[in-house]
Design an enzyme around this catalytic site. Structure first.
Site, PDB file in Angstrom:
ATOM      1  CG  HIS A   1       5.288  68.602  -8.704  1.00 46.90           C
ATOM      2  ND1 HIS A   1       5.117  67.628  -9.665  1.00 46.90           N
ATOM      3  CD2 HIS A   1       4.430  68.292  -7.706  1.00 46.90           C
ATOM      4  CE1 HIS A   1       4.226  66.755  -9.254  1.00 46.90           C
ATOM      5  NE2 HIS A   1       3.773  67.136  -8.067  1.00 46.90           N
TER       6      HIS A   1
ATOM      7  CG  HIS B   1       1.129  69.165 -11.128  1.00 48.06           C
ATOM      8  ND1 HIS B   1       1.843  69.519 -10.004  1.00 48.06           N
ATOM      9  CD2 HIS B   1       0.045  68.481 -10.698  1.00 48.06           C
ATOM     10  CE1 HIS B   1       1.211  69.070  -8.927  1.00 48.06           C
ATOM     11  NE2 HIS B   1       0.127  68.424  -9.323  1.00 48.06           N
TER      12      HIS B   1
ATOM     13  CD  GLN C   1      -8.910  65.531  -3.763  1.00 47.92           C
ATOM     14  OE1 GLN C   1      -9.560  65.953  -4.714  1.00 47.92           O
ATOM     15  NE2 GLN C   1      -7.708  64.980  -3.929  1.00 47.92           N
TER      16      GLN C   1
ATOM     17  CB  VAL D   1       8.075  63.831 -13.177  1.00 46.70           C
ATOM     18  CG1 VAL D   1       9.365  64.629 -13.304  1.00 46.70           C
ATOM     19  CG2 VAL D   1       7.325  63.830 -14.510  1.00 46.70           C
TER      20      VAL D   1
ATOM     21  CG  MET E   1       9.165  65.576  -8.928  1.00 44.18           C
ATOM     22  SD  MET E   1       9.305  66.943 -10.064  1.00 44.18           S
ATOM     23  CE  MET E   1      11.059  66.860 -10.389  1.00 44.18           C
TER      24      MET E   1
ATOM     25  NE  ARG F   1      -0.898  65.546   0.963  1.00 46.97           N
ATOM     26  CZ  ARG F   1      -1.928  65.225   0.176  1.00 46.97           C
ATOM     27  NH1 ARG F   1      -1.727  64.512  -0.914  1.00 46.97           N
ATOM     28  NH2 ARG F   1      -3.145  65.616   0.473  1.00 46.97           N
TER      29      ARG F   1
END
Ligand code: PAF
Length: 282
Positions: A34, A37, A61, A176, A184, A187
């Site tokens: 999104h 990133h 993880q 962001v 953002m 998920r």
């Protein structure tokens, strides 16, 4: 834009870039990209000669009851977005490549991993630290770019780099947000319309904390209560934590006398969201 999935080939290429004197910026991701990133890639482009991204949904993880299976995998779209941003190289390894048969070495995460996300997601930071170190080995970059939304993750990675003398600088970039304030996150796409609306509670709680601190409140407990009240008013389904912590140690703060961070984790249906903001006494 080059896309490679072999770690040997990737190492050779990045090593060659280094030998040519290129400054290399690395943006590790799990895909489902999104604007958050993409802002990291943009920053890497501004500060470095080469911007490199990685896409790997890291199984180690995720806890056994977490969303590893359903984590969104949108590789082609991610590659298109990265190409549009001028990313130079994307590393997309397979699971077998990152965790070959017999893989049994893991990083013991630093102490800053012990609170907050640590006990709620046992093993999470062990998995994050391990994969990030492996990526730093395969892609020997000068700078690693991470989003501040995962505040504790950045603290864990910084501490790991300090403790293991890793020759890489860590840049934490601003969260962001959507136009209404929701941070953002890959998920967010799990949220139903009602959950999406109620998820704004996290941002509102951080706004309430900021307002209270700006009005002169110096009690960490009072600010935490205000955050909880806002989360409850917004009808989040449950609160994992809402805390005022020290920016480096992430220890709870009783009396606010300089910069602090408000950190929140809350659940909306089956989706768990985190957010944070930094506050300074004015
Ligand atoms: O923040 C993420 O997307 C992941 O935790 C990371 C840093 C890419 C490691 O898998």
């Amino acid at each position: 834009m080059k896309v490679l999935s072999s770690s040997e080939e990737t190492y050779r290429l990045v090593d060659q870039m280094r030998m040519e004197g290129k400054r290399i910026g690395l943006v590790p991701t799990m895909g489902a990209l999104h604007e958050g990133h993409l802002s990291l890639v943009q920053r890497a482009k501004q500060q470095c000669d080469m911007a490199i991204a990685t896409i790997f949904v890291n199984p180690s993880q995720f806890g056994p009851n977490e969303d590893f299976q359903k984590y969104p995998r949108t590789l082609q779209n991610d590659l298109n977005l990265l190409a549009d941003k001028g990313c130079d190289l994307v590393f997309t390894p397979t699971n077998a490549q990152m965790y070959p048969q017999g893989h049994s070495t893991f990083i013991e995460p630093p102490s800053v991993a012990e609170a907050w996300e640590g006990p709620i997601r046992p093993g999470h930071f062990r998995g994050v630290a391990t994969i990030v170190l492996k990526l730093f080995q395969i892609l020997p970059a000068h700078v690693g770019y991470f989003g501040r939304k995962d505040y504790q993750q950045v603290a864990v990675i910084r501490a790991m780099c300090r403790d293991l003398n890793l020759p890489i600088a860590i840049e934490a970039c601003q969260t962001v947000r959507e136009s209404d304030g929701l941070a953002m996150s890959s998920r967010n796409r799990y949220l139903s319309p009602s959950e999406r609306q109620r998820a704004l509670g996290l941002f509102r709680a951080l706004e309430a904390a900021e307002k209270l601190i700006q009005e002169g409140c110096i009690s960490g407990r009072q600010v935490e209560q205000a955050m909880r009240k806002e989360l409850e008013t917004s009808l989040v389904d449950s609160i994992d934590y809402a805390a005022i912590v020290h920016p480096d140690t992430l220890e709870s703060i009783e009396t606010i006398d300089s910069e602090v961070v408000g950190i929140i984790a809350a659940r909306l249906g089956a989706t768990r969201l985190i957010d944070n903001a930094t506050f300074r006494l004015t």
